[in-house]
Design a protein around this motif. Sequence first.
Motif, PDB file in Angstrom:
ATOM      1  N   GLU A  57       0.762  -1.217  -0.058  1.00 51.04           N
ATOM      2  CA  GLU A  57      -0.076   0.132   0.211  1.00 51.04           C
ATOM      3  C   GLU A  57       0.696   1.160   0.012  1.00 51.04           C
ATOM      4  OE1 GLU A  57      -2.762  -0.103   3.235  1.00 51.04           O
ATOM      5  OE2 GLU A  57      -3.922  -1.963   2.441  1.00 51.04           O
ATOM      6  N   LYS A  58       2.117   1.272   0.899  1.00 51.29           N
ATOM      7  CA  LYS A  58       2.950   2.332   0.925  1.00 51.29           C
ATOM      8  C   LYS A  58       3.386   2.722  -0.561  1.00 51.29           C
ATOM      9  CE  LYS A  58       6.904   4.168   3.548  1.00 51.29           C
ATOM     10  NZ  LYS A  58       7.815   4.021   4.518  1.00 51.29           N
ATOM     11  N   ILE A  59       4.036   1.762  -1.172  1.00 54.55           N
ATOM     12  CA  ILE A  59       4.482   1.708  -2.445  1.00 54.55           C
ATOM     13  C   ILE A  59       3.453   2.230  -3.650  1.00 54.55           C
ATOM     14  CG2 ILE A  59       5.600   0.310  -4.315  1.00 54.55           C
ATOM     15  CD1 ILE A  59       7.132  -1.047  -2.361  1.00 54.55           C
ATOM     16  N   ASP A  60       2.252   1.722  -3.634  1.00 58.82           N
ATOM     17  CA  ASP A  60       1.287   2.255  -4.298  1.00 58.82           C
ATOM     18  C   ASP A  60       0.933   3.706  -4.163  1.00 58.82           C
ATOM     19  OD1 ASP A  60       0.966  -0.032  -5.714  1.00 58.82           O
ATOM     20  OD2 ASP A  60      -0.823  -0.783  -4.549  1.00 58.82           O
ATOM     21  N   ALA A  61       0.823   3.903  -2.675  1.00 60.71           N
ATOM     22  CA  ALA A  61       0.731   5.733  -2.675  1.00 60.71           C
ATOM     23  C   ALA A  61       1.745   6.499  -3.109  1.00 60.71           C
ATOM     24  CB  ALA A  61       0.460   5.717  -1.162  1.00 60.71           C
ATOM     25  N   LEU A  62       3.007   5.804  -3.053  1.00 58.94           N
ATOM     26  CA  LEU A  62       4.115   6.602  -3.382  1.00 58.94           C
ATOM     27  C   LEU A  62       4.287   6.969  -5.163  1.00 58.94           C
ATOM     28  CD1 LEU A  62       7.035   5.384  -1.049  1.00 58.94           C
ATOM     29  CD2 LEU A  62       6.175   7.674  -1.122  1.00 58.94           C
ATOM     30  N   LEU A  63       3.949   5.566  -5.778  1.00 64.16           N
ATOM     31  CA  LEU A  63       3.663   5.749  -7.072  1.00 64.16           C
ATOM     32  C   LEU A  63       2.572   6.644  -7.609  1.00 64.16           C
ATOM     33  CD1 LEU A  63       4.211   1.828  -7.851  1.00 64.16           C
ATOM     34  CD2 LEU A  63       5.945   3.820  -8.459  1.00 64.16           C
ATOM     35  N   LYS A  64       1.425   6.613  -6.764  1.00 57.09           N
ATOM     36  CA  LYS A  64       0.319   7.611  -7.311  1.00 57.09           C
ATOM     37  C   LYS A  64       0.871   9.026  -7.060  1.00 57.09           C
ATOM     38  CE  LYS A  64      -3.203   4.264  -6.619  1.00 57.09           C
ATOM     39  NZ  LYS A  64      -4.407   4.005  -5.687  1.00 57.09           N
ATOM     40  N   GLN A  65       1.715   9.336  -6.166  1.00 54.94           N
ATOM     41  CA  GLN A  65       2.095  10.634  -5.781  1.00 54.94           C
ATOM     42  C   GLN A  65       2.950  10.969  -6.960  1.00 54.94           C
ATOM     43  OE1 GLN A  65       4.312  10.770  -1.960  1.00 54.94           O
ATOM     44  NE2 GLN A  65       2.745  11.741  -0.888  1.00 54.94           N
ATOM     45  N   ASP A  66       3.762  10.125  -7.457  1.00 54.00           N
ATOM     46  CA  ASP A  66       4.530  10.442  -8.467  1.00 54.00           C
ATOM     47  C   ASP A  66       4.158  10.763  -9.718  1.00 54.00           C
ATOM     48  OD1 ASP A  66       7.424  10.713  -9.163  1.00 54.00           O
ATOM     49  OD2 ASP A  66       7.161   8.830 -10.268  1.00 54.00           O
TER      50      ASP A  66
END
Length: 115
Positions: A103-112
């Motif tokens: 979930e943390k990685i997905d959130a970071l990718l969406k931010q990017d």
Amino acid sequence: MESTRQAKIARLLQKELSEIFRQQTAKTHGVIISVSAVRVSPDLSIARAYLSVFPSEKADEMLESINRSSKTIRYELAQKVRYQLRKTPELTFHLDDSLDYIEKIDALLKQDEAK
């Protein structure tokens, strides 16, 4: 390398532990505990159970409670597997935080992507 016997015992323990935690769900006040994996030592004396807890905010509290009652859980497990295993392994419980990590990685990718 995990032997075939280790893998079979790990699957058996995972299934039975999952059933024990499912039956305990009413006592945990809406917290769902699932057994994501079990690893058994080569001499079959120690089993490491990896637990996923939902909601994850209560994970540390639930893990502490489970570790306090690990002897009782081991006894219940021994009753279920007494015809398959001569000795029930010692149980250690650990948090499986791989879902939180995803979930943390997905959130970071969406931010990017938003930038």
